[in-house]
Design an enzyme around this catalytic site. Sequence first.
Site, PDB file in Angstrom:
ATOM      1  N   HIS A 155      27.676  -4.778 -37.151  1.00  0.00           N
ATOM      2  CA  HIS A 155      29.068  -4.833 -36.658  1.00  0.00           C
ATOM      3  C   HIS A 155      29.657  -3.432 -36.497  1.00  0.00           C
ATOM      4  CE1 HIS A 155      28.932  -9.114 -37.946  1.00  0.00           C
ATOM      5  NE2 HIS A 155      28.310  -8.616 -38.992  1.00  0.00           N
ATOM      6  N   SER A 276      34.571  18.816 -18.081  1.00  0.00           N
ATOM      7  CA  SER A 276      35.727  18.161 -17.477  1.00  0.00           C
ATOM      8  C   SER A 276      36.386  19.130 -16.511  1.00  0.00           C
ATOM      9  CB  SER A 276      36.700  17.749 -18.580  1.00  0.00           C
ATOM     10  OG  SER A 276      38.017  17.670 -18.069  1.00  0.00           O
ATOM     11  N   GLU A 289      26.217   7.524 -19.732  1.00  0.00           N
ATOM     12  CA  GLU A 289      27.221   6.590 -19.200  1.00  0.00           C
ATOM     13  C   GLU A 289      26.778   6.006 -17.866  1.00  0.00           C
ATOM     14  OE1 GLU A 289      31.249   8.318 -19.276  1.00  0.00           O
ATOM     15  OE2 GLU A 289      30.507   9.548 -20.915  1.00  0.00           O
TER      16      GLU A 289
END
Length: 457
Positions: A155, A276, A289
């Site tokens: 979890h 970025s 990603e």
Amino acid sequence: MAMWAGRFAKEIDKNVNDFNSSISFDWVMYKEDITGSMAHAAMLGAQGIISPEDSEKIIEGLKTILSDIETGELMIDPAAEDIHMFIEQELTDRIGDAGKRLHTARSRNDQVALDIRMYLKNRSKELKTELMKLIKVIVKLAERHTGTVMPGYTHLQVAQPITFAHHIMTYAWMLERDISRLDDCYKRMDVMPLGSGALAATTYPIDREMVAEALGFAGVTQNSLDGVSDRDFCAELGFVLSLVMTHLSRLSEEIILWCSSEFKFVELDDAFATGSSIMPQKKNPDVAELIRGKTGRVNGNLVTLLTMLKGIPLAYNKDMQEDKQAIFDSIDTVMLVLSAFTPMLDTMTIRKDNMRAAAAKGFINATDCADYLTKRGVPFRDAYKITGQLVRFCVENNLTLETLPLEEYRKLSDVFENDLYDAIDIEACVEQRNVLGGPSSEAVKKQIETFKQKVDI
Ligand code: ARG
């Protein structure tokens, strides 16, 4: 002028021609198409269906077409209907009447079925090579980190301590199963459909085994309708590719988490991360990603294949032309993904200290504390309850099980002795899990050996 012009009084509408054409994506099979045609022509000659001279001429003509495509001398015509028509037309332009005999005892329906099988067999071999490279990188990482303790989670909550080697080997096993699925799927692709004709085979005395042998197939399809209708192998390969992506996506997700400043378990090499446009501090795991994102498109391709097949009657239907973009895109995507993922993993730095520090948090040794009592005669459920009370006391008093004084332990059970601290030592917690398949360094070393033997590296 279309090849079927005899039956038609008009030229095809320009938009319909574009709509119908598959050459923009099936041109990639030019080599398989030409090789398949050479084997077919050789067989036609050997069986006396065409003359040995024509057979020879066709094979020579096809050879020059192949080398001209490869050198860039011959450009593939984007207006052609498909790669099969283009090559046959080009052959006839080059060698005349003999070229017109190539399509004897053959249909594009069995021709395309042959080409896709050959093409996907070749691509599957390339894929296997790339998957093996990734597996080797994972095993190398595991071998270096059999002693690197990290938290194991359920979890996404700290659960029990393990090692990084144990964690990362999980992905090696997943990929090993993917390879075995790929091998299995390969067996079903490795069956030669040529000779099925349009659907009902042919009246010519063809030798299908000869063609299969020349093209390196293990067997020959046994039902002409099935030979042209079957695209199971596309769906099956599509599923294997989806599962590969699913596995890579899970690992990508973990890498993304591990790169966060909250975890800091790994650091990507600068060459495999991105910055970025506005935030100067950023180092983003874009590769991971994008892999997670591309999994969706590969799953989409699988659904395309299954949906394309589910409602079509036997045998060939034009719907089946839609098989190619879907399965080609899946294989291209996985190959592209692996070209970025494998070196990214290979150059990733493992932050051992951060993993170890995280393993010290979250009462990761609580199970071991309960086991300490159980091994000394306390029933497990009672031991579980006592440990739960100890954990609550620690949470309230900002302590850990390692720093909690013995007298506090003994208030709840006089079974606790000083050796408790050895039993709940994090390293000991890992090392005590020394069963087959467990995370102790000894067990993981054995696991890695077994793995290496299994995949033969
Ligand atoms: N381009 C077609 C395909 O990819 C080749 C087979 C065409 N057969 C036909 N009967 N129209 O499926």
